[in-house]
Design an enzyme around this catalytic site. Structure first.
Site, PDB file in Angstrom:
ATOM      1  CB  CYS A 379      -0.961   0.004   1.175  1.00 41.14           C
ATOM      2  SG  CYS A 379      -2.170  -1.324   1.148  1.00 41.14           S
ATOM      3  CG  ASN A 380       4.742   3.570   0.471  1.00 42.91           C
ATOM      4  OD1 ASN A 380       4.835   4.362  -0.458  1.00 42.91           O
ATOM      5  ND2 ASN A 380       5.306   3.767   1.646  1.00 42.91           N
TER       6      ASN A 380
END
Length: 837
Positions: A379-380
């Site tokens: 999620c980055n």
């Protein structure tokens, strides 16, 4: 965890068994109702939640003066709240518009805030980490210094991708204008995404005063999940905007027209609906267990970094026979210090030719060894692109090829779409690190090659680390596969023997001064001989050193700045630090404290127990932790009185409890009351009382009530028993029942008192103060006697004295009242009037 090597602590911490046991024991021992109700179980919930708020603030080294805790469903919900509530100024207005800036090495939930800002016509500006270093300015131009347009910059305290810790000094640099994320005038606020950072590192908000700090508690404790918080600086909190309002957030609203008035508290305004109150209660046990197991966040920081440093060093030295590296580590630091690197290692495994082995294959192989790690982009996307060299066009092309976040498409055209991440937590061990390294070696080297790379790497590391202070710290932390135990807080029993801070009270002021004060009051007073010619005098004086415990009767007693000296200076709290009263524990009335001023001790007695003493000297020591609690919605600062008295109380009451004392450290003390009718500058300080410094009752009122209750009980009732039930400080003998409710002021000796209102009674008057037995008839009789009201007695506040001498109150002293100009409560003239209401 037997047989499992868990290396995904950045994804979620694991919960210890003792946390669950403490929590479930709590639920078995207490009844927690909806905090929006007013019953006993609901009040317990509300008070426990407020105590947890203070515990969170204490964990981050701040107070309720500076920050407000808003509970959310997690860090993501907290970020969404900021995006919705921040006072943005959109494009197209006369003044400069706001900007939302964020570091590209940010979690999806931060980047997703731009969806809300875009709908508000606010521009967003992504900032790369390297660009922040180039944005430094010496001074702001004059035209920018006066601009008040609010801008928001968000960055992670610790990258959840690589584990780099971005400088916390950025907070002040950005707010002061030294760093400028965007070339536009205005006032900058900082959102510090601390979810990853606070799981293994201490955060001191006294030093690093970000405006918004979102966190998720499962990252710290592992349980409960689905609970987070937004810590909001009180400097920005009043400017936050609120659209939707859910249950509990409204002070008043109309269903038929557009009228809504929010609650005063910032937390109550933004906590829509009923908060997850049982999960919040679990947090208290999370903090307790974390402290007990580890000794604090600094220990966790050193322990987890030592494991990561060791693993990083071995990984970076592993090479194939041809000299090619086994892994490619994606790092922004060299793992030299825990101040710049967290316990996260991100990498891809390579083959002998330098080609990346897909993360899905690594994940499957790790599962065979029962190693739990994480793969993908975490999620980055911004950090993933930066470290893996993935362009924007690559992302779009990969999406067209069918690859989405979270799937197992790990290689496209031979290039990686993500990586492998391992992360350590406070319960990770040296064996966990070794198991992981052995897995890498076993799957990348043939048996004939294993001895060389493993032995050489470990030997080299051991030799180098023997002289490393990090390794020394690590070794001490990992003895017996756990953090080295540390003494929890301090031995609080030492507090009872600390030096005295309370000076001896001089009992009697000079008679001439007392008479002059009396004369000044008497000019306005009602004549002393009234209604039958009987003077009004003080018949009894009681103080209650421990809140809700038995009374201590005295003939005369010194007056302090919070009322009778030592009155309600202590209270008993449950295992969650919440004040216990006779509502929850009627047997508190069987605990008999008494004060010995000469010996400077409080003696506590109860049937079947040996007496125990507590020093009156208030000096808990410089290491004592001053905690905050709530008593009847008022904030109080307290400290613990030690294990000895805690054990005594727990034995007698049959439940875990402690004795805490109000702290005299009142620099930020808010348990105060600006009293109506008193001088505007007067701020009255309270002890652990509910409403006021003193409670006064009238013997004539007691006598009337006695006759009324005795008729209903059909059995004799002693006056003293009834007096004890109403737990007053002062008992007076006025000629007529309930005439005290006509008074605006009174003087007793040299002391002047302001009447601040009637005391509304609760079910405590139903408890026999000598046996602990309950009889509901007393409250019902009071209600019937007062016309469905339960008022009995009046609250008093002591007017500040001009005298330099301490005062005393004495039995037999004359009471001089001043009548209200427009009495709100007329004394009942007959029993029929009283009953009719």
């Amino acid at each position: 965890l037997s047989g499992i090597t868990y290396l995904d602590h950045a994804g979620s911490a694991l919960f210890p068994e003792s946390l669950l046991k403490a929590f479930t024991d709590d639920l078995r021992d207490n009844v927690y109702g909806n905090p929006h109700s007013q019953n006993i179980s609901s009040k317990l919930t509300y008070d426990t939640i407020e105590h947890v708020r203070y515990r969170i603030l204490q964990h981050f080294h701040t107070t309720a003066e500076d920050y407000t805790i808003i509970f959310t469903s997690g860090c993501t919900a907290a970020l969404k709240l900021v995006a919705e509530a921040f006072p943005w100024i959109p494009e197209g207005t006369k003044q400069p518009s706001s900007r939302f800036c964020y570091l590209t090495d940010s979690h999806t939930s931060v980047v997703g805030m731009r969806g809300i800002t875009a709908s508000m016509n606010v521009l967003c500006v992504p900032v790369k980490p390297k660009e922040m270093l180039l944005s430094e300015k010496n001074t702001l131009p004059p035209e920018e210094q006066n601009c008040t347009t609010p801008h928001l910059f968000s960055y992670p305290a610790q990258s959840n991708f690589s584990g780099i810790k971005y400088p916390l000094s950025w907070i002040q640099d950005i707010k002061s204008g030294k760093l400028c994320p965007s070339e536009i005038p205005g006032k900058w606020f900082v959102l510090l995404d601390a979810a990853s950072y606070v799981s293994t590192s201490p955060l001191d908000l006294r030093v690093h005063q970000a405006d918004f700090i979102p966190i998720s508690f499962y990252k710290i404790f592992g349980f409960p999940t689905g609970l987070g918080a937004l810590l909001v600086s009180n400097r920005i909190a009043p400017f936050l905007r609120k659209g939707y309002f859910g249950g509990g957030t409204a002070a008043a609203y109309l269903a038929g027209e557009d009228f809504y008035f929010p609650r005063k508290s910032v937390a109550e305004r933004f906590e829509d609906g009923t908060v997850s109150f049982l999960d919040i209660i679990a947090l208290k046990h999370g903090f307790d267990v974390l402290e007990r197991l580890t000794g604090g966040m600094e220990n966790i920081k050193q322990h987890t970094f030592a494991l990561a440093h060791y693993t990083y060093t071995v990984l970076s030295t592993l090479k194939y026979a041809n000299g090619a590296p086994v892994v490619r580590i994606y790092s922004d630091t060299d793992f030299s210090s825990p101040d710049v690197q967290g316990p996260i290692i991100n990498f891809n495994i390579l083959d002998e030719n330098g080609e990346v082995i897909g993360f899905s294959q690594v994940d499957k192989m790790a599962s065979l060894y029962n190693i739990h790690l994480r793969t993908g982009c975490f999620c980055n996307t911004g950090a993933c692109q930066m470290h893996l060299g993935i362009s924007n066009e690559d992302i779009r092309r990969n999406l067209q090829a069918g690859h989405t976040c979270g799937d197992d498409v790990d290689l496209i055209d031979g290039r990686p779409t993500g990586s492998v991440r391992i992360s350590f937590g406070y319960m990770s061990t040296f064996e966990d690190a070794q198991t992981f390294l052995k897995f890498i070696i076993a799957t990348r080297f043939s048996k004939s090659d294993i001895a060389d790379p493993f032995q050489s790497s470990v030997t080299k590391l051991t030799t180098e680390s023997a002289e490393s202070p990090v390794q020394d710290d690590y070794s001490s932390c990992n003895n017996a596969n756990k953090l080295a135990p540390r003494m929890h807080m301090l031995d609080r029993d030492l507090w009872d023997n600390s030096p005295a801070t309370l000076k001896t009270v001089k009992w009697q002021p000079p008679g001439t001064e007392a008479e002059s004060i009396r004369a000044a009051v008497s000019e306005r007073a009602v004549p002393t001989c009234r209604r039958g010619g009987k003077p009004i005098t003080v018949t009894n004086i009681y103080l209650y050193p421990i809140k809700s415990c038995s009374a201590f009767e005295v003939a005369e007693w010194p007056v302090g700045n919070q009322g009778l000296l030592y009155d309600r200076n202590w209270m008993v709290v449950n295992q969650n630090g919440v004040c216990m009263t006779q509502k929850q524990e009627p047997r508190l009335c069987l605990i008999n404290p008494s004060i010995n001023l000469k010996q400077n001790i409080m003696i506590i007695q109860a049937e079947g127990m040996d007496p125990i003493s507590v020093s009156l000297e208030e000096n808990p020591g410089k290491e004592a932790v001053i905690c905050e609690s709530k008593v009847c919605s008022h904030r109080v600062k307290t400290y613990d009185c030690g294990e000895r008295i805690a054990g005594w109380l727990s034995t007698f009451l049959g439940r875990s409890c402690r004795l805490i004392r109000q702290s005299s450290d009142i620099k930020n003390y808010k348990h105060q009351r600006n009293t109506k009718g008193m001088a505007p500058a007067t701020s009255i300080s309270l002890s652990l009382v509910n409403e006021a410094q003193y409670l006064l009752i009238n013997v004539a009122s007691i006598s009337y009530l006695k006759d009324h209750i005795s008729a209903r009980l059909e059995e004799p009732l002693e006056m003293q028993e009834l007096i004890r039930r109403f737990r007053a400080n002062l008992v007076i003998s006025a000629p007529e029942s309930f005439e005290e409710e006509e008074w605006a002021e009174i003087s007793i000796g040299s002391l002047q008192f302001q009447v601040v209102g009637p005391c509304s009674r609760c079910q405590i008057i139903c408890i026999d103060q000598q046996s602990g037995e309950q009889n509901k008839e007393f409250l019902q009789s009071l209600s019937a006697a007062r016309g469905r009201k339960t008022n009995f007695g009046i609250y008093l506040m002591n007017q500040p004295s001009c005298s330099s001498f301490p005062d005393i109150l004495s039995v037999g002293s004359q009471v001089l009242p001043v009548l209200k100009e427009n009495p709100e409560i007329q004394p009942p003239l007959s029993s029929e009037e009283k009953c009719s209401g």
